[in-house]
Write an enzyme that holds these catalytic residues in place. Structure first.
Site, PDB file in Angstrom:
ATOM      1  N   HIS A 142      41.858  58.040  24.672  1.00 29.95           N
ATOM      2  CA  HIS A 142      43.011  57.939  25.577  1.00 29.95           C
ATOM      3  C   HIS A 142      42.813  56.838  26.627  1.00 29.95           C
ATOM      4  O   HIS A 142      43.375  56.915  27.720  1.00 29.95           O
ATOM      5  CB  HIS A 142      43.276  59.274  26.287  1.00 29.95           C
ATOM      6  CG  HIS A 142      43.352  60.445  25.360  1.00 29.95           C
ATOM      7  ND1 HIS A 142      44.476  60.748  24.626  1.00 29.95           N
ATOM      8  CD2 HIS A 142      42.433  61.388  25.048  1.00 29.95           C
ATOM      9  CE1 HIS A 142      44.250  61.833  23.904  1.00 29.95           C
ATOM     10  NE2 HIS A 142      43.024  62.236  24.130  1.00 29.95           N
ATOM     11  N   SER A 180      47.402  28.576  32.252  1.00 27.57           N
ATOM     12  CA  SER A 180      48.779  28.772  32.699  1.00 27.57           C
ATOM     13  C   SER A 180      49.330  27.456  33.223  1.00 27.57           C
ATOM     14  O   SER A 180      48.615  26.684  33.870  1.00 27.57           O
ATOM     15  CB  SER A 180      48.824  29.829  33.804  1.00 27.57           C
ATOM     16  OG  SER A 180      50.071  29.816  34.474  1.00 27.57           O
ATOM     17  N   LYS A 240      44.146  31.003  35.661  1.00 26.85           N
ATOM     18  CA  LYS A 240      44.313  31.839  34.475  1.00 26.85           C
ATOM     19  C   LYS A 240      43.496  31.340  33.282  1.00 26.85           C
ATOM     20  O   LYS A 240      43.345  30.148  33.054  1.00 26.85           O
ATOM     21  CB  LYS A 240      45.786  31.900  34.067  1.00 26.85           C
ATOM     22  CG  LYS A 240      46.700  32.598  35.054  1.00 26.85           C
ATOM     23  CD  LYS A 240      46.390  34.081  35.161  1.00 26.85           C
ATOM     24  CE  LYS A 240      46.701  34.844  33.893  1.00 26.85           C
ATOM     25  NZ  LYS A 240      48.121  34.760  33.497  1.00 26.85           N
ATOM     26  N   ASN A 247      43.866  32.699  29.463  1.00 28.25           N
ATOM     27  CA  ASN A 247      44.662  33.651  28.694  1.00 28.25           C
ATOM     28  C   ASN A 247      44.153  33.817  27.261  1.00 28.25           C
ATOM     29  O   ASN A 247      43.800  32.828  26.602  1.00 28.25           O
ATOM     30  CB  ASN A 247      46.118  33.196  28.645  1.00 28.25           C
ATOM     31  CG  ASN A 247      46.747  33.142  30.019  1.00 28.25           C
ATOM     32  OD1 ASN A 247      46.420  33.935  30.891  1.00 28.25           O
ATOM     33  ND2 ASN A 247      47.648  32.192  30.224  1.00 28.25           N
ATOM     34  N   GLU A 250      46.498  37.503  21.372  1.00 33.59           N
ATOM     35  CA  GLU A 250      47.875  37.984  21.545  1.00 33.59           C
ATOM     36  C   GLU A 250      48.738  37.627  20.342  1.00 33.59           C
ATOM     37  O   GLU A 250      49.593  38.419  19.913  1.00 33.59           O
ATOM     38  CB  GLU A 250      48.469  37.399  22.832  1.00 33.59           C
ATOM     39  CG  GLU A 250      47.847  37.986  24.087  1.00 33.59           C
ATOM     40  CD  GLU A 250      48.304  37.309  25.361  1.00 33.59           C
ATOM     41  OE1 GLU A 250      47.901  37.765  26.445  1.00 33.59           O
ATOM     42  OE2 GLU A 250      49.058  36.308  25.281  1.00 33.59           O
TER      43      GLU A 250
END
Length: 474
Positions: free
Chosen positions: A157, A278, A284, A286, A291
């Protein structure tokens, strides 16, 4: 060139209808399989005396010329070419004339021809994907081996649950990828059925030698029912299903890599080579690769859903709806082949932040279950033990203490069965060592998992070498 089916019609096909029904734009990629199948078909026709040996040799030579032209992008496609099969046959006829070239399609329908090409293509693609999968499993094995002793907070969880070894966590993905590989192996065999000789749907009335065709085209068996052979796309569905499951596994891995690379977790650091910045926020870094891996699973699952919907209402036998299968299969194969080696490269370059993991493992009362088991072994019913440990956890949380920091006098207030040996039980390393059962997280068991999977990979390399002998352009 007139259409293969045009003599029954008195009007030309409307241009928009011709464009709408054409599959040439995407089934061009099957040209080598189509020509290979056509050469085997012609040789079989000649061997069986259905056409002469001389005509067979002329047609085969023309097919080989067409293949060279297509390979070097020198073949001129026409708007009237409905598909790659029509284009190739036209090319042959233009080279040798219709009297001889027109014999190419004897005892064959585009229905069994299409089924043959897709099966040959998928045999190759599945073999390629299996090779990439084997390489990715080796990357996972390397990560597990190099982090064999690193304690890690196991989660349920998304909450810290019990201590495990990071190597154990990585080997969970090793198990997923092994199943993915084995599913592809099984579907390779389901794909390896030779459909030529089925004709349009009823078989053919010529004395063809289907066994010869199977041998020439490296199929281990022939289809048993002509109606099923031209309309069956189970092998394509199974491939799309297997690819979807594989992509779901990669998406789960991607999600964890994304989480672990955040400042909140900080378990890993992505290589600059596989991260982006970014356009607005200079700080940033990323995880765009991960993704996109996570995102592309949607298109693969969508392809599976699309083919299921195409097939769900089709009566026997062949229907033009089946033309929709190829773009779905092509896109899925291309997507998976692109992603698998990239995932391996990203994983190889990822830095494991051992100190951050160690700090995280020390929090969260990961050995609470071990404490409950400790009480059970001293005669306390499990439900009561569970309740007692919950009270201990609450007390420690309220007082900012760990289990190791809790004094024996306090332990005794919760239950008389607590004794000095509790401090060993709540030790993270002792907790992990106690899970020394097959499949458990104890070092001995994880080391065995790594060794066994390493042997499996080596065996599969040999199996894949033999399997490739049944392929075409791998």
């Amino acid at each position: 060139m007139k259409k293969l089916w045009g003599s029954r019609f008195t009007q030309e096909t409307e241009k928009r209808a011709l464009s709408f029904t054409s599959s040439l734009s995407f089934d061009k990629r099957l040209y080598r399989y189509d020509i290979l199948g056509s050469i085997a078909h012609v040789r079989m026709l000649a061997s069986c005396g259905i056409i002469s040996e001389g005509d067979g040799e002329v047609i085969v030579a023309a097919l080989e010329e067409v293949e060279k032209e297509m390979f070097h992008d020198q073949f001129s496609y026409l708007e009237s070419d409905e598909d790659i099969h029509t284009a190739i046959e036209r090319g042959v006829v233009e080279k040798v004339g219709s009297e001889i070239g027109g014999k190419l399609h004897t005892a064959r329908s585009r229905n069994d021809q299409v089924a043959l090409d897709l099966r040959m293509y998928l045999k190759d693609e599945q073999a390629k994907i299996m090779a990439f999968l084997g390489e990715l499993i080796e990357v996972v094995l390397s990560l597990a081996h190099h982090n064999l002793d690193l304690l890690f907070p196991g989660y349920t969880h998304l909450q810290r649950a019990q201590p495990v070894l990071l190597s154990h966590h990585f080997m969970a993905y090793g198990e997923m990828l092994r199943r993915d590989y084995e599913r592809l192996e099984i579907n390779f065999e389901h794909t390896d059925h030779m459909p030529l000789g089925s004709g349009a749907l009823a078989g053919v009335s010529y004395p063809v030698d289907r066994e010869m065709l199977a041998r020439e085209l490296k199929f281990s068996r022939i289809t048993r029912n002509s109606m099923d052979a031209v309309s069956d796309r189970d092998f394509a569905l199974e491939f799309l299903s297997n690819a979807s499951i594989l992509m779901v596994h990669l998406s789960r891995l991607a999600e964890e890599m994304i989480l672990w690379s955040t400042s909140e977790f900080g378990f890993i650091e992505l290589s600059d080579r596989y991260a982006t910045g970014s356009s607005m926020m200079p700080q940033k870094k990323n995880p765009d690769i991960w993704e996109l891996v996570r995102g592309k699973v949607g298109r693969v699952i969508g392809n599976l859903g699309s083919l299921l919907v195409v097939l769900k209402g089709l009566p026997l036998s062949y229907n033009r709806d089946l033309q929709e299968d190829k773009e779905l299969v092509f896109d899925t194969a291309d997507t998976v082949k692109e992603i698998l080696p990239l995932v391996g490269d990203v994983l190889r370059s990822t830095k494991i932040n051992q100190d951050r993991i160690a700090a995280s493992t020390s929090r969260g009362f990961l050995t609470a279950t071990d404490m409950a088991d400790y009480l059970v072994k001293k005669g306390v019913p499990f439900r009561k033990a569970h309740h007692i440990v919950g009270k201990v956890v609450l007390y420690c949380s309220q007082n900012s203490l760990t289990f190791e920091e809790l004094g024996m006098d306090i332990y005794k207030q919760f239950d008389r069965h607590f004794d000095q040996d509790i401090y060993e039980v709540v030790s993270l390393s002792k907790s992990i060592a106690s899970k020394n059962i097959v499949g458990g997280t104890a070092r001995q068991q994880v080391a065995y998992q790594i060794e066994e999977t390493t042997r499996w990979v080596e065996e599969k390399k040999e199996d894949l070498r033999k399997l490739r002998e049944r392929c075409y352009f791998v």
